[in-house]
Each structure stands twice: as structure tokens, then as C-alpha cells.
Motif scaffolding. Structure first.
Motif, PDB file in Angstrom:
ATOM      1  N   GLY A  74       0.811  -1.207   0.000  1.00  9.83           N
ATOM      2  CA  GLY A  74       0.000   0.000   0.000  1.00  9.83           C
ATOM      3  C   GLY A  74       0.849   1.264   0.000  1.00  9.83           C
ATOM      4  O   GLY A  74       0.496   2.250  -0.660  1.00  9.83           O
ATOM      5  N   LEU A  75       1.960   1.264   0.736  1.00  9.01           N
ATOM      6  CA  LEU A  75       2.846   2.429   0.716  1.00  9.01           C
ATOM      7  C   LEU A  75       3.433   2.657  -0.669  1.00  9.01           C
ATOM      8  O   LEU A  75       3.540   3.808  -1.140  1.00  9.01           O
ATOM      9  CB  LEU A  75       3.975   2.226   1.733  1.00  9.01           C
ATOM     10  N   ILE A  76       3.813   1.576  -1.325  1.00  6.33           N
ATOM     11  CA  ILE A  76       4.404   1.715  -2.666  1.00  6.33           C
ATOM     12  C   ILE A  76       3.362   2.219  -3.658  1.00  6.33           C
ATOM     13  O   ILE A  76       3.639   3.123  -4.477  1.00  6.33           O
ATOM     14  CB  ILE A  76       4.997   0.373  -3.109  1.00  6.33           C
ATOM     15  N   ASP A  77       2.151   1.663  -3.622  1.00  5.97           N
ATOM     16  CA  ASP A  77       1.108   2.117  -4.549  1.00  5.97           C
ATOM     17  C   ASP A  77       0.728   3.570  -4.301  1.00  5.97           C
ATOM     18  O   ASP A  77       0.491   4.338  -5.247  1.00  5.97           O
ATOM     19  CB  ASP A  77      -0.125   1.220  -4.393  1.00  5.97           C
ATOM     20  N   HIS A  78       0.691   3.964  -3.046  1.00  4.51           N
ATOM     21  CA  HIS A  78       0.342   5.356  -2.752  1.00  4.51           C
ATOM     22  C   HIS A  78       1.440   6.309  -3.205  1.00  4.51           C
ATOM     23  O   HIS A  78       1.142   7.423  -3.678  1.00  4.51           O
ATOM     24  CB  HIS A  78       0.110   5.503  -1.247  1.00  4.51           C
ATOM     25  N   ALA A  79       2.709   5.903  -3.070  1.00 11.66           N
ATOM     26  CA  ALA A  79       3.808   6.781  -3.486  1.00 11.66           C
ATOM     27  C   ALA A  79       3.837   6.951  -4.998  1.00 11.66           C
ATOM     28  O   ALA A  79       4.168   8.037  -5.506  1.00 11.66           O
ATOM     29  CB  ALA A  79       5.133   6.222  -2.986  1.00 11.66           C
ATOM     30  N   TRP A  80       3.494   5.915  -5.742  1.00 10.36           N
ATOM     31  CA  TRP A  80       3.532   5.998  -7.213  1.00 10.36           C
ATOM     32  C   TRP A  80       2.164   6.327  -7.809  1.00 10.36           C
ATOM     33  O   TRP A  80       2.011   6.335  -9.014  1.00 10.36           O
ATOM     34  CB  TRP A  80       4.055   4.684  -7.782  1.00 10.36           C
ATOM     35  N   GLY A  81       1.191   6.565  -6.972  1.00 12.47           N
ATOM     36  CA  GLY A  81      -0.126   6.958  -7.471  1.00 12.47           C
ATOM     37  C   GLY A  81      -0.897   5.848  -8.137  1.00 12.47           C
ATOM     38  O   GLY A  81      -1.715   6.107  -9.040  1.00 12.47           O
ATOM     39  N   VAL A  82      -0.676   4.631  -7.733  1.00 10.97           N
ATOM     40  CA  VAL A  82      -1.372   3.490  -8.326  1.00 10.97           C
ATOM     41  C   VAL A  82      -2.685   3.294  -7.579  1.00 10.97           C
ATOM     42  O   VAL A  82      -2.699   3.169  -6.341  1.00 10.97           O
ATOM     43  CB  VAL A  82      -0.509   2.217  -8.242  1.00 10.97           C
ATOM     44  N   GLY A  83      -3.795   3.253  -8.330  1.00 14.04           N
ATOM     45  CA  GLY A  83      -5.107   3.046  -7.734  1.00 14.04           C
ATOM     46  C   GLY A  83      -5.708   1.740  -8.218  1.00 14.04           C
ATOM     47  O   GLY A  83      -5.604   1.398  -9.404  1.00 14.04           O
ATOM     48  N   HIS A  84      -6.337   1.011  -7.325  1.00 15.22           N
ATOM     49  CA  HIS A  84      -6.946  -0.274  -7.665  1.00 15.22           C
ATOM     50  C   HIS A  84      -8.457  -0.106  -7.820  1.00 15.22           C
ATOM     51  O   HIS A  84      -9.082   0.719  -7.154  1.00 15.22           O
ATOM     52  CB  HIS A  84      -6.645  -1.308  -6.576  1.00 15.22           C
ATOM     53  N   GLY A  85      -9.038  -0.915  -8.696  1.00 14.66           N
ATOM     54  CA  GLY A  85     -10.490  -0.880  -8.899  1.00 14.66           C
ATOM     55  C   GLY A  85     -10.946   0.231  -9.824  1.00 14.66           C
ATOM     56  O   GLY A  85     -12.095   0.655  -9.736  1.00 14.66           O
ATOM     57  N   LYS A  86     -10.093   0.702 -10.729  1.00 13.68           N
ATOM     58  CA  LYS A  86     -10.507   1.779 -11.635  1.00 13.68           C
ATOM     59  C   LYS A  86     -11.422   1.287 -12.757  1.00 13.68           C
ATOM     60  O   LYS A  86     -12.045   2.085 -13.444  1.00 13.68           O
ATOM     61  CB  LYS A  86      -9.279   2.455 -12.239  1.00 13.68           C
ATOM     62  N   HIS A  87     -11.497  -0.035 -12.946  1.00 14.06           N
ATOM     63  CA  HIS A  87     -12.353  -0.563 -13.993  1.00 14.06           C
ATOM     64  C   HIS A  87     -13.828  -0.587 -13.577  1.00 14.06           C
ATOM     65  O   HIS A  87     -14.703  -0.851 -14.412  1.00 14.06           O
ATOM     66  CB  HIS A  87     -11.927  -2.000 -14.322  1.00 14.06           C
ATOM     67  N   LYS A  88     -14.095  -0.328 -12.329  1.00 14.41           N
ATOM     68  CA  LYS A  88     -15.470  -0.329 -11.871  1.00 14.41           C
ATOM     69  C   LYS A  88     -16.190   0.928 -12.333  1.00 14.41           C
ATOM     70  O   LYS A  88     -15.580   1.922 -12.717  1.00 14.41           O
ATOM     71  CB  LYS A  88     -15.507  -0.438 -10.343  1.00 14.41           C
ATOM     72  N   LYS A  89     -17.522   0.868 -12.288  1.00 12.69           N
ATOM     73  CA  LYS A  89     -18.306   2.009 -12.740  1.00 12.69           C
ATOM     74  C   LYS A  89     -18.075   3.222 -11.850  1.00 12.69           C
ATOM     75  O   LYS A  89     -17.907   4.339 -12.339  1.00 12.69           O
ATOM     76  CB  LYS A  89     -19.791   1.638 -12.739  1.00 12.69           C
TER      77      LYS A  89
END
Length: 532
Positions: free
Chosen positions: A160-175
Motif C-alpha cells: 500500500g505504501l508503494i502504490d500510494h507513493a507511485w499513485g497506483v489506484g486499484h479498482g478503476k475498472h469499476k463504474k
């Protein structure tokens, strides 16, 4: 001429680094890898006592006994992989660590302990009788490296720290797309710039220089993208750090033109700019170590120090040379009574109602052993030298035996008055009053007379006599005694029905109470007040 067919390679080997010939953890890249993870993804540096620099980490790694720093590091790594783990104490961390590695080694993922012959991951704890802390530092370092790799790949908090630092978001394919989280500022310790790790610079020969924290530790390595890359430590103290800068200045070109020469100059500037930060860090480390040493010293002194849990029960005896004592014959008696006087004072101090009596006694009891003045005015005045005569009862200060010593009633303890035993002898001989008269106070008009019935189960027989009280028996307003006189004894006058219950006993005198015949009869309850 045809070419021979190329046989497919069935046994593919991964990227295998050559074994290292280092004799100390400071010359292994795994040490830099593990310590940099501790600095960037945890808050243990500076928070864990004794972990302030890479040198502290290496000392804990070289220890063959359970070390506090290493135990804290293993505990943090295990909790990152298994947040609900409880068996993380120093004596159970080895078994817990073995179970964690065994769970992640069951799959097909290759770990540091992959065995090509068996085609599976080997158990690093196999054959270790003393657990993790009894192993060689090389095995410990490999286990720590494997734990770091597992955290980077499987720990939800680290990912989670790595994704937050690089701006990676999960679940963007949802409506309903989640709100975009802003990328942290470069000054944030969990920003992309802070979590990234790279060399501080390189010299003209393309060698990389690595710095992991504010300590004077500097690593030197060749091209890290090659399998044959090596790493070594070139600075661990401030003196070595300054000497390294001087060495780089001596080998620097005078007029840099190439990229490598310009990089060499930039490396010198970067290392010189860290001198002030290094001095502050060394001061902080020295202060922290001094604080730990002082605390350990205080703990050691506390173990040696003998603490007195009970106060002395004997007063100190002072000797005054050259002072004549007119009461020499009482010195021995005074010293013998010292202990008893202290005990009496402690006993009476616990009772608030006798505080004044204890104060006056203490003042009187200590006058004998008090040093006397030798001034002329005091000597001539005999009133100050003469002490009042001590009465014997004051020595006991309100105890029960003071009554025998003649103490006044106000000096006695506030206790309920004692009652004399109610026996026939005491009632007849000492008091001289009959039993009925003893228990029959002044007539009370509020009480009703005792009513008797002549019918029913409680009726008085013709041969019986109703009496409100019999000698040696308790009197009550709820029943009366029906007694039958002995054949040889005279008849006892009966009790009148309308007589007052407390005044009826006045007919018996003290002389009759001593000659009351032995009566035989039964106890009959009085009828209810409603029956008239």
C-alpha cells in the motif's frame, strides 16, 4: 553443409550471483538491502533502543545470543506478513519465523533457499539446534533478505505504501471510480523520492557510491547490473569519511570535460554537503548511547543498594562528653525503657482520639535523657532544671493496666464499659437485688400489662402459677412462665392479671430471690393482645 539442429534447453537456471568471499556483513550487499528497507519502510531506526546506524545492525547480526535489536527486527518483519501473530517473544521468535517461511515455501515460487536437485525450497532451520540466533551470520543474513522480499511482494501494508507513493489506484475498472489520491510531496518520508534508492554518485572510473542514512557509512560498488558486481564498505567513521573526500579530490581532473569527470566533481560536492548532517547525527547517537548507559548504571546501583524497609525501633543514644548528669542512677533505667516508650508512642499515634495524651507523654518521657544547658542563667534558675515527678500510671498511657496503676478515668481508652456476668451469685451476693428487680427498670406507662388466658393450649393449669420471670431465666413481654411448686415448698404468690408487667416484680425482695424454691413447669406463650 547443413547446420546441426539446436537442442532445446530443458534445465533453465535463473539469475544466480556468484558466492561472495566477504568475511564481514559490511561487505555484503544483503546487509545494505535489509538495512535500507528498515530505514525506508519502518520506523525502527531511532525508535528501537540500540539501532541507530548500519554498524549497530551488523553488531546485532554477529551476536550468537538473543539480541534485543535483532529480536525487534524479526518481530516487525513477522507482523508485516502476519499481523495477528502473538508468539513473538525472544524465546519463541525462532519457531514462529520457521513457520512463516515454511508457509511461503510450499508453493512454486523460488526463494533464496531453492534446491535445484530437489526442485523445491529447502528449510533453512533444518539442523539448527539453537534456532535463529545460534546460526552463522551468513544464514541469518539470507533469512532476513528473504523476509524483506516476501514483505515487498505479499505484505498489504508495504504494498500500500508503494502504490500510494507511485499513485497506483486499484479498482478503476469499476463504474464508480474511487477518488484520486494525491501523490505525496517529495519531503514526505513515504513519497516516491524517499522510497527510491540509488547511488549518491559515481567517480571517473564509473564506480558507484551508496549512502543509506545520515551516518558516515559509505559503500562502494561496481556496475550493479552485472552478475559479477561486488560491494564493499569504504567509510564507517567521520575521519574515514573526510579521508575519502580528500582522496576523491586528489584524483579529480583539473578541467572536467567528459560526463564521467563531471560526475566525479558532483560526487565530491554531494559528499561535502553531508558533513553538517553527519555531525548532527553523531551527536544524536552519542546522546542516545549516553542516556542508555546512565540508565543501566542506575539499574546496577539499585541492585547493589540496600533499602531499609523497616524503621528503627530504638532511638540513637547520644553521648555528651564533659556534661555532668545529676541523674546517673536513672541512666540504665532510661535506656531500658527506650524501646517500650517508642512502641507505646507508635501504638497511640494510630488512635486519633488519644493524640494529645501521647504528645504529653512523649514530652515527659524524653525529658530525662535530654541534654541540659550549662548557661549561668539556667543553672541559677532551678525551676528549669527540675523535672516534674512522673507518676507510675503515665508509663502505660491509657492501656488496661493503667487502671491498676491509678490512672484517672479521662486517660483510659474510649472503650465500651464492661458488663458483669449475670449469674445467680453476682445478682444475689454482689448487687443485693433480686433477678426480677435487676431486669425490671422504672415503670413505663407505654407498656401494656401481660395478659393471661384460662382457655386453650396456653391456659394455666390449676396446679401451676404464672410468673413473669424465673431466677436465671430471661424475661420477655411475649410469654410468661407457668411453674408448678415442688410438693415440699410453699406456694408462690401468683401474678395478678391486671398488674403491670414491670411493676409485678417489685413484690420480690432480695432475700426472697436467694430462697426461691426450685420450680418445675413449662413455658407458655402469651396470648395475642386482641384476646381480652
Amino acid at each position: 553443409m547443413r547446420k546441426a539442429p539446436i537442442e532445446p534447453i530443458t534445465d533453465k537456471r535463473g539469475h544466480v550471483c556468484p558466492p561472495s568471499a566477504a568475511t564481514h556483513p559490511k561487505d555484503r550487499w544483503e546487509s545494505l538491502f535489509v538495512y535500507s528497507f528498515i530505514v525506508k519502510f519502518t520506523q525502527m531506526r531511532g525508535k528501537v533502543e540500540g539501532l541507530n546506524s548500519p554498524m549497530d545492525f551488523e553488531d546485532a547480526l554477529l551476536s550468537n545470543e538473543p539480541h534485543t535489536v535483532m529480536t525487534q527486527i524479526l518481530t516487525r518483519f513477522v507482523l508485516n506478513l502476519r499481523p495477528s501473530t502473538r508468539n513473538i517473544s525472544a524465546d519463541q521468535i525462532s519457531s514462529t519465523l520457521s513457520g512463516v517461511l515454511a508457509d511461503y515455501s510450499k508453493g512454486s515460487e523460488r526463494t533464496v533457499f531453492w534446491d535445484d536437485d530437489l526442485g523445491t525450497n529447502a528449510d533453512p532451520f533444518k539442523g539448527l539446534d539453537g534456532g535463529f540466533f545460534a546460526a552463522e551470520w551468513d544464514i541469518k543474513l539470507k533469512i532476513l533478505r528473504q523476509l524483506v522480499e516476501l514483505q515487498l511482494a505479499h505484505s498489504a501494508g508495504i504494498k500500500g505504501l508503494i502504490d500510494h507513493a507511485w499513485g497506483v489506484g486499484h479498482g478503476k475498472h469499476k463504474k464508480k471510480e474511487p477518488a484520486d489520491i494525491p501523490i505525496p510531496d517529495p519531503s514526505d518520508p513515504h513519497s516516491r523520492e524517499s522510497l527510491s534508492y540509488g547511488p549518491v554518485g559515481q567517480d571517473s572510473s564509473r564506480k558507484r557510491y551508496w549512502v543509506v542514512d545520515d551516518s558516515p557509512r559509505v559503500y562502494l560498488s561496481t556496475n550493479p547490473w552485472k552478475v559479477t558486481s561486488t560491494i564493499q564498505t569504504i567509510s564507517s567513521t567521520r575521519d574515514e569519511y573526510v579521508a575519502l573526500i580528500e582522496k576523491l579530490k586528489a584524483s579529480a581532473p583539473r578541467k572536467p570535460k567528459l560526463k564521467t569527470e563531471i560526475a566525479h566533481q558532483n560526487l565530491i560536492s554531494a559528499l561535502e554537503g553531508r558533513l553538517e548532517v553527519i555531525d548532527k547525527e553523531l551527536t544524536r547517537i552519542q546522546r542516545a548511547r549516553k542516556k542508555v548507559e546512565q540508565r543501566n548504571m542506575f539499574l546496577a546501583q539499585a541492585e547493589i543498594r540496600q533499602t531499609r524497609t523497616r524503621r528503627q525501633t530504638r532511638r540513637p543514644d547520644y553521648v555528651y562528653y564533659g556534661v555532668e548528669n545529676s541523674d546517673n542512677e536513672k541512666d540504665g533505667e532510661y535506656q531500658e525503657n527506650n524501646v517500650s516508650a517508642d512502641e507505646d508512642a507508635d501504638f497511640m499515634n494510630s488512635r486519633s482520639d488519644t493524640a494529645s495524651a501521647s504528645t504529653s507523654y512523649r514530652r515527659t518521657a524524653t525529658d530525662e535523657g535530654r541534654r541540659r544547658s550549662t548557661r549561668t542563667a539556667v543553672v541559677n534558675n532551678g525551676t528549669k532544671r527540675s523535672a516534674p515527678e512522673i507518676e507510675p500510671w503515665t508509663q502505660w498511657r491509657g492501656e488496661r493496666r493503667s487502671a491498676r496503676l491509678g490512672a484517672p478515668p479521662e486517660a483510659h481508652l474510649d472503650e465500651p464499659p464492661s458488663k458483669r456476668a449475670r449469674t445467680e451469685d453476682t445478682l444475689s451476693v454482689k448487687s443485693g437485688v433480686s433477678d426480677v428487680a435487676m431486669d425490671s427498670p422504672v415503670d413505663s406507662p407505654a407498656e401494656k400489662p401481660l395478659q393471661m388466658t384460662h382457655s386453650g393450649a396456653a391456659a394455666v393449669k390449676p396446679t401451676e402459677v404464672a410468673m413473669e420471670q424465673v431466677a436465671g431465666r430471661k424475661r420477655s413481654r411475649f410469654w410468661y412462665y407457668a411453674v408448678e411448686p415442688a410438693p415440699a415448698s410453699p406456694a408462690v404468690p401468683p401474678v395478678h392479671q391486671n398488674a403491670n408487667s414491670r411493676g409485678a416484680g417489685s413484690d420480690f425482695t432480695s432475700s426472697e430471690s436467694t430462697t426461691v424454691p426450685r420450680l418445675e413447669g413449662s413455658l407458655s406463650p402469651a396470648p395475642s393482645m386482641d384476646e381480652n
